[in-house]
Structure formats: C-alpha cells, structure tokens
Design a protein around this motif. Sequence first.
Motif, PDB file in Angstrom:
ATOM      1  N   GLU A 248      32.860 -27.942 -12.273  1.00 43.20           N
ATOM      2  CA  GLU A 248      31.648 -27.285 -11.787  1.00 43.20           C
ATOM      3  C   GLU A 248      31.463 -27.530 -10.290  1.00 43.20           C
ATOM      4  OE1 GLU A 248      28.026 -27.477 -14.526  1.00 43.20           O
ATOM      5  OE2 GLU A 248      29.301 -29.090 -15.311  1.00 43.20           O
ATOM      6  N   VAL A 249      31.736 -28.747  -9.868  1.00 46.40           N
ATOM      7  CA  VAL A 249      31.573 -29.096  -8.450  1.00 46.40           C
ATOM      8  C   VAL A 249      32.554 -28.315  -7.587  1.00 46.40           C
ATOM      9  CG1 VAL A 249      31.690 -30.956  -6.759  1.00 46.40           C
ATOM     10  CG2 VAL A 249      30.710 -31.399  -9.024  1.00 46.40           C
ATOM     11  N   LEU A 250      33.803 -28.255  -7.993  1.00 43.25           N
ATOM     12  CA  LEU A 250      34.823 -27.576  -7.185  1.00 43.25           C
ATOM     13  C   LEU A 250      34.676 -26.067  -7.209  1.00 43.25           C
ATOM     14  CD1 LEU A 250      38.028 -29.700  -7.908  1.00 43.25           C
ATOM     15  CD2 LEU A 250      36.394 -29.904  -6.038  1.00 43.25           C
ATOM     16  N   GLN A 251      33.937 -25.559  -8.171  1.00 42.63           N
ATOM     17  CA  GLN A 251      33.749 -24.115  -8.292  1.00 42.63           C
ATOM     18  C   GLN A 251      33.023 -23.527  -7.083  1.00 42.63           C
ATOM     19  OE1 GLN A 251      31.624 -22.888 -11.866  1.00 42.63           O
ATOM     20  NE2 GLN A 251      33.040 -21.185 -12.139  1.00 42.63           N
TER      21      GLN A 251
ATOM     22  N   GLY B 246      23.631 -29.720  10.423  1.00 45.30           N
ATOM     23  CA  GLY B 246      23.943 -28.325  10.179  1.00 45.30           C
ATOM     24  C   GLY B 246      24.688 -28.037   8.904  1.00 45.30           C
ATOM     25  N   CYS B 247      24.832 -28.997   8.031  1.00 43.83           N
ATOM     26  CA  CYS B 247      25.627 -28.817   6.821  1.00 43.83           C
ATOM     27  C   CYS B 247      24.914 -27.951   5.790  1.00 43.83           C
ATOM     28  CB  CYS B 247      25.935 -30.164   6.173  1.00 43.83           C
ATOM     29  SG  CYS B 247      26.895 -31.279   7.197  1.00 43.83           S
ATOM     30  N   LYS B 248      25.700 -27.204   5.054  1.00 44.27           N
ATOM     31  CA  LYS B 248      25.227 -26.596   3.818  1.00 44.27           C
ATOM     32  C   LYS B 248      25.505 -27.608   2.716  1.00 44.27           C
ATOM     33  CE  LYS B 248      26.242 -22.857   0.550  1.00 44.27           C
ATOM     34  NZ  LYS B 248      27.040 -21.629   0.290  1.00 44.27           N
ATOM     35  N   VAL B 249      24.525 -27.895   1.875  1.00 48.77           N
ATOM     36  CA  VAL B 249      24.745 -28.869   0.808  1.00 48.77           C
ATOM     37  C   VAL B 249      24.401 -28.256  -0.543  1.00 48.77           C
ATOM     38  CG1 VAL B 249      24.327 -30.861   2.305  1.00 48.77           C
ATOM     39  CG2 VAL B 249      22.437 -29.889   1.020  1.00 48.77           C
ATOM     40  N   THR B 250      25.243 -28.518  -1.510  1.00 44.66           N
ATOM     41  CA  THR B 250      24.967 -28.150  -2.892  1.00 44.66           C
ATOM     42  C   THR B 250      24.888 -29.435  -3.690  1.00 44.66           C
ATOM     43  OG1 THR B 250      26.150 -26.052  -2.670  1.00 44.66           O
ATOM     44  CG2 THR B 250      25.705 -26.835  -4.903  1.00 44.66           C
ATOM     45  N   VAL B 251      23.745 -29.670  -4.302  1.00 47.07           N
ATOM     46  CA  VAL B 251      23.482 -30.912  -5.027  1.00 47.07           C
ATOM     47  C   VAL B 251      23.698 -30.678  -6.518  1.00 47.07           C
ATOM     48  CG1 VAL B 251      21.807 -32.723  -5.508  1.00 47.07           C
ATOM     49  CG2 VAL B 251      21.810 -31.582  -3.269  1.00 47.07           C
ATOM     50  N   PHE B 252      24.489 -31.565  -7.134  1.00 47.06           N
ATOM     51  CA  PHE B 252      24.796 -31.448  -8.554  1.00 47.06           C
ATOM     52  C   PHE B 252      24.220 -32.632  -9.331  1.00 47.06           C
ATOM     53  CE2 PHE B 252      28.036 -28.899  -6.535  1.00 47.06           C
ATOM     54  CZ  PHE B 252      28.192 -27.817  -7.390  1.00 47.06           C
ATOM     55  N   PRO B 253      23.767 -32.390 -10.556  1.00 51.32           N
ATOM     56  CA  PRO B 253      23.361 -33.512 -11.408  1.00 51.32           C
ATOM     57  C   PRO B 253      24.535 -34.451 -11.660  1.00 51.32           C
ATOM     58  CG  PRO B 253      22.694 -31.407 -12.360  1.00 51.32           C
ATOM     59  CD  PRO B 253      23.620 -31.094 -11.226  1.00 51.32           C
TER      60      PRO B 253
END
Length: 355
Positions: free
Chosen positions: A204-207, A190-197
């Motif tokens: 940018e990740v913590l934003q 059930g996780c929301k995931v944001t994938v970063f290069p």
Amino acid sequence: MIGYLQLENGRTFEGTLFGKVEDVTGEVVFNTGMTGYQELMTDPSYYGQIVTMTYPLIGNYGINLEDLESDRPKITGLIVRERAKHPSNFRCEMDLDSYLKYSGVTGLEGIDTRALTKVIRDHGTMRGVITTRMLTDTQLKQRLDSYDNGDAVRQVTARESYTLEGAGVHVAIMDFGIKNNILRSFQAKGCKVTVFPATASWQEVLQVRPDGIFLSNGPGDPKDCREILENVKELVERKPTIGICLGHQLIALALGGDTQKLAFGHRGSNHPVKDLGRDRVFITSQNHGYVVKDVPESMEVTHISMNDGSIEGLRHKDKPIFTVQFHPEASPGPSDSDYIFEQFMTLLEEVEQGA
C-alpha cells in the motif's frame, strides 16, 4: 480532593487531585523539561504513561491550542509538584487544570516529585495507580495486573491514510504515533507527504510511488510490533528510509539488531548527543524507554548519548538508510538537530541523481 499515587514497589505518595478526578493506571515515568508540558502531554509516544514533571512549577504560561502535538493528550496521568493556578501569557487560552478536565486526564499535585524521581532512578520505571482512595495490596495488584500497553501503536496511529500536498519530494510516512511538528518540518521543506496507518502493508505504501520512507516515533516496546516489522523489512529494501525514535528501533530490529528497555528512559529536552561524523555535540529532545542494544552487521553507529553512551543513531553501510533515536523536530526542545531533515533531503537527491 486528596489523591494517592501507589507504586508497584509499595511506595505511596499523597497529594491533591486536579483535572478529571478518577482512578488511572499506567507506567510511571519522569520528564526533565522545564517547559513544553503541553507538547509532551499530547505526544503519542507517552500513551499509557503517568508522567512526572521534575521541574517544580508547571502550567505557568497556560495552554494554547496551536502548539499541541496531536489532537488530544495521550498521557494517562500527570504529576506535578505545583500547578500554576493563574497562568500569564498572551497566547494562553486556558489553565492546566481546565485543559485536563476538558481532555479527561487525571492530575496529581503536591507530592514530593524529587523523591518520586529518585525512586524511579533507583528502581526503574514501574507501574502505578493514581487513586482517590488507598487501595489494599490485593486491589493494587489487580489494578496493576490489568495494565497492558502492548497495543499502544494501534491506539495512536491514524485511522486512514491522508496526503498533505507539496511541490517537493514525496515522502511516505508510517504513522506509529507521529507528532504534528514532524509533519510541519517536512512541509516547511516543501515536501509532499502521504501518511499511512501503522497497519498499512508495504505494498500500500509503495503504491503511491514515494521518493522516500519516514518511520515515525511512537509508544511502547518495538518488539510488540511484529506485523509492522515485516513491512519495515520490505520497505527498507526498496526505498531510501529514515527512522526516528520507535522508527529507529524498528529498523534496527528489521535488519537483525536487538533492543532493550532502559531502567528509567530518556525523557526531556536537554539531552546531549554526539554526532560522530561531525564530531559535535547537539542538545536534543528525547522521549523513549527502549534503545538499540545490538547493532545490525549491515549498519554503523553515527550518534551516541553523552549521558550514558547508548546508541542514538545508525547508518546503513551500503543502502540509503539512516536513523536517530532523538526527536529532530524539537517540540518541545531545542532546534539543534533540525539538520537531520536536511540530511534526509540530501540523501533523496543523491539517490535520484544516481538512479
């Protein structure tokens, strides 16, 4: 068509070419899995490598396009004792030869893969060339000297960030060569995931205000990832973090530990690992050529390999950080270690409750 594998130690093996017929250069490694060949071919952690399958018959259930671990094969070449020319499975969409042709990957069959595996075990992984003609010593040296896998992570990471929606906790993923089933595993919970290069900065990740950070698997030497290490140092200080495979090694380096290259690596789906806290042995899927050699003072060992005693897991003594060297998403391989994802979910809940 006759083809050759020429190794940097002077050994040569003769076989038959299939897939895309062209000369390729890479690091020659072996994998002990009996199944899962299409998952490992598309695993980005194999980028730049020529993979030898120790199981003698490969391709017997063919290829289906649902079980790939990335958009296309990341291996440089594939070596098998025998490829199945007439696969049989209700999910089969094409045979191995057709898939390699379609994907532009060179294959070599018919060589003595047991002998090749013994060479690698005795002398360690080494560079090699699959070629349509025998190269002279000078030509071979030129080919091998041109091989450089130091930029492997940049070659396999996402080109831009993207989000997969979910109603649960928000996990920011640093993509160093992530496998599709890792994303499926988080979505299944059930996780929301944001994938970063891999090139994304920690700011940018913590934003996106994630609840936790996941550092993925990936290819190459962790010490080649100097800029990435600086971002990892900042992330682990600010958010609960888990790292697997390359991510595990990067966290160890970021916190003052050290890594080293294994002689011939751990590649297969049958590697026993002991969870010291649970006093249990789990069968794991693995694909790595480097391990943590020196443990950071701030961390403690949680898992060890039952084959060679190498470090397979770490946990920070004070901060919500832990790592494993193996692949808990189990593609290919057993699902014994799926509990690692549950452990991370529990960690995030504990941090939120304590905040």
